[in-house]
Design a protein around this motif. Structure first.
Motif, PDB file in Angstrom:
ATOM      1  N   GLY A   1       0.821  -1.209   0.000  1.00 23.35           N
ATOM      2  CA  GLY A   1       0.000   0.000   0.000  1.00 23.35           C
ATOM      3  C   GLY A   1       0.855   1.260   0.000  1.00 23.35           C
ATOM      4  N   ASP A   2       0.471   2.227   0.809  1.00 21.38           N
ATOM      5  CA  ASP A   2       1.199   3.486   0.891  1.00 21.38           C
ATOM      6  C   ASP A   2       2.099   3.562   2.115  1.00 21.38           C
ATOM      7  N   MET A   3       2.311   2.429   2.759  1.00 22.47           N
ATOM      8  CA  MET A   3       3.150   2.388   3.956  1.00 22.47           C
ATOM      9  C   MET A   3       4.625   2.290   3.571  1.00 22.47           C
ATOM     10  N   PRO A   4       5.512   2.774   4.409  1.00 23.62           N
ATOM     11  CA  PRO A   4       6.948   2.676   4.096  1.00 23.62           C
ATOM     12  C   PRO A   4       7.478   1.239   4.152  1.00 23.62           C
ATOM     13  N   TYR A   5       6.877   0.414   5.029  1.00 26.36           N
ATOM     14  CA  TYR A   5       7.299  -0.976   5.179  1.00 26.36           C
ATOM     15  C   TYR A   5       6.073  -1.874   5.212  1.00 26.36           C
ATOM     16  N   PHE A   6       6.292  -3.165   5.054  1.00 25.95           N
ATOM     17  CA  PHE A   6       5.164  -4.099   5.104  1.00 25.95           C
ATOM     18  C   PHE A   6       4.559  -4.166   6.497  1.00 25.95           C
ATOM     19  N   GLY A   7       5.333  -3.790   7.486  1.00 28.10           N
ATOM     20  CA  GLY A   7       4.804  -3.720   8.847  1.00 28.10           C
ATOM     21  C   GLY A   7       4.252  -2.354   9.189  1.00 28.10           C
ATOM     22  N   GLY A   8       3.905  -1.576   8.167  1.00 29.20           N
ATOM     23  CA  GLY A   8       3.414  -0.217   8.401  1.00 29.20           C
ATOM     24  C   GLY A   8       4.582   0.751   8.466  1.00 29.20           C
ATOM     25  N   HIS A   9       4.751   1.372   9.626  1.00 28.10           N
ATOM     26  CA  HIS A   9       5.873   2.295   9.795  1.00 28.10           C
ATOM     27  C   HIS A   9       7.086   1.613  10.424  1.00 28.10           C
ATOM     28  N   THR A  10       6.977   0.301  10.617  1.00 29.80           N
ATOM     29  CA  THR A  10       8.035  -0.449  11.291  1.00 29.80           C
ATOM     30  C   THR A  10       8.608  -1.518  10.374  1.00 29.80           C
TER      31      THR A  10
END
Length: 219
Positions: A142-151
């Motif tokens: 998606g638009d997250m920096p990592y697959f774990g969201g911001h982590t």
């Protein structure tokens, strides 16, 4: 756990060994690397510590062996749980992370290997499927920096070692992988010290692929 003995039965160009090294680095765990020559003779240590599959990586923690890269990464996360978490704490998110890491093994690694070990320019269905699978990973990111969201976490560790192999897939398959979100994600990952230190150099990967193809009579 400062007195732990941590040994990795290792091969530098193995994407799966790279996963383990990144996970250990993220946790700040020091380890000894025991290099394997997988092209010629497998060591007695490898055969003793992984008698079932006889493959790297094997993590030997205080004399006890753990095999299979994703299992090892989870083990590292559980043992050194007081440090940077690699898997989400939420059970559903943790299950999703495991799903996408498994997707990488079956839908990126297996298909990519068929391409780079196959005849040049062939495997049309595999090439189409690999492109579609990378698109699915882009949707999951998606638009997250990592697959774990911001982590940075489990799925990132599972996928990033394969990124430097993409050019070999393209050269042998005679096609182009256009995945801008994955490229942007990879660039974010590659500035992390834990990743940049261990991810294989693209030229080394290409040289290995060419030499391996000659070994199996594909060039």
């Amino acid at each position: 756990m400062g007195n732990d003995e941590v040994v990795l039965v290792d091969f530098d160009l193995s994407m799966f060994c790279v996963r383990v090294k990144i996970a250990l680095a993220e946790k700040g765990v020091e380890f000894e690397s025991r290099k394997e020559d997988l092209v010629n003779t497998k060591s007695e240590l490898l055969l003793q510590m992984n008698p079932v599959y006889k493959m790297v990586p094997v993590l030997i923690h205080n004399g006890k062996p753990i095999s299979e890269s994703l299992i090892i990464v989870e083990y590292i996360d559980e043992v050194w749980r007081d440090r940077t978490p690699l898997l989400p704490t939420d059970p559903y998110q943790r299950a999703q992370a495991r799903f996408w890491a498994d997707f990488v093994d079956h839908k990126v690694h297996e298909i990519g290997k068929r391409i780079w070990t196959g005849k040049i320019g062939e495997h049309e269905e595999d090439k189409k499927e690999l492109v579609e699978n990378l698109k699915q990973l882009e949707e999951a990111l998606g638009d997250m920096p990592y697959f774990g969201g911001h982590t940075f976490g489990f799925v990132d560790i599972a996928l990033i070692p394969f990124y430097k192999w993409f050019s070999s897939f393209e050269k042998i398959g005679n096609f182009k992988l256009h995945c801008p979100k994955i490229t942007a994600w990879a660039n974010r990952c590659l500035v992390r010290e834990s990743v940049s230190k261990y991810v294989s150099d693209e030229k080394d990967v290409n040289d290995f692929v060419l030499s391996y193809r000659k070994l199996i009579g594909m060039d």
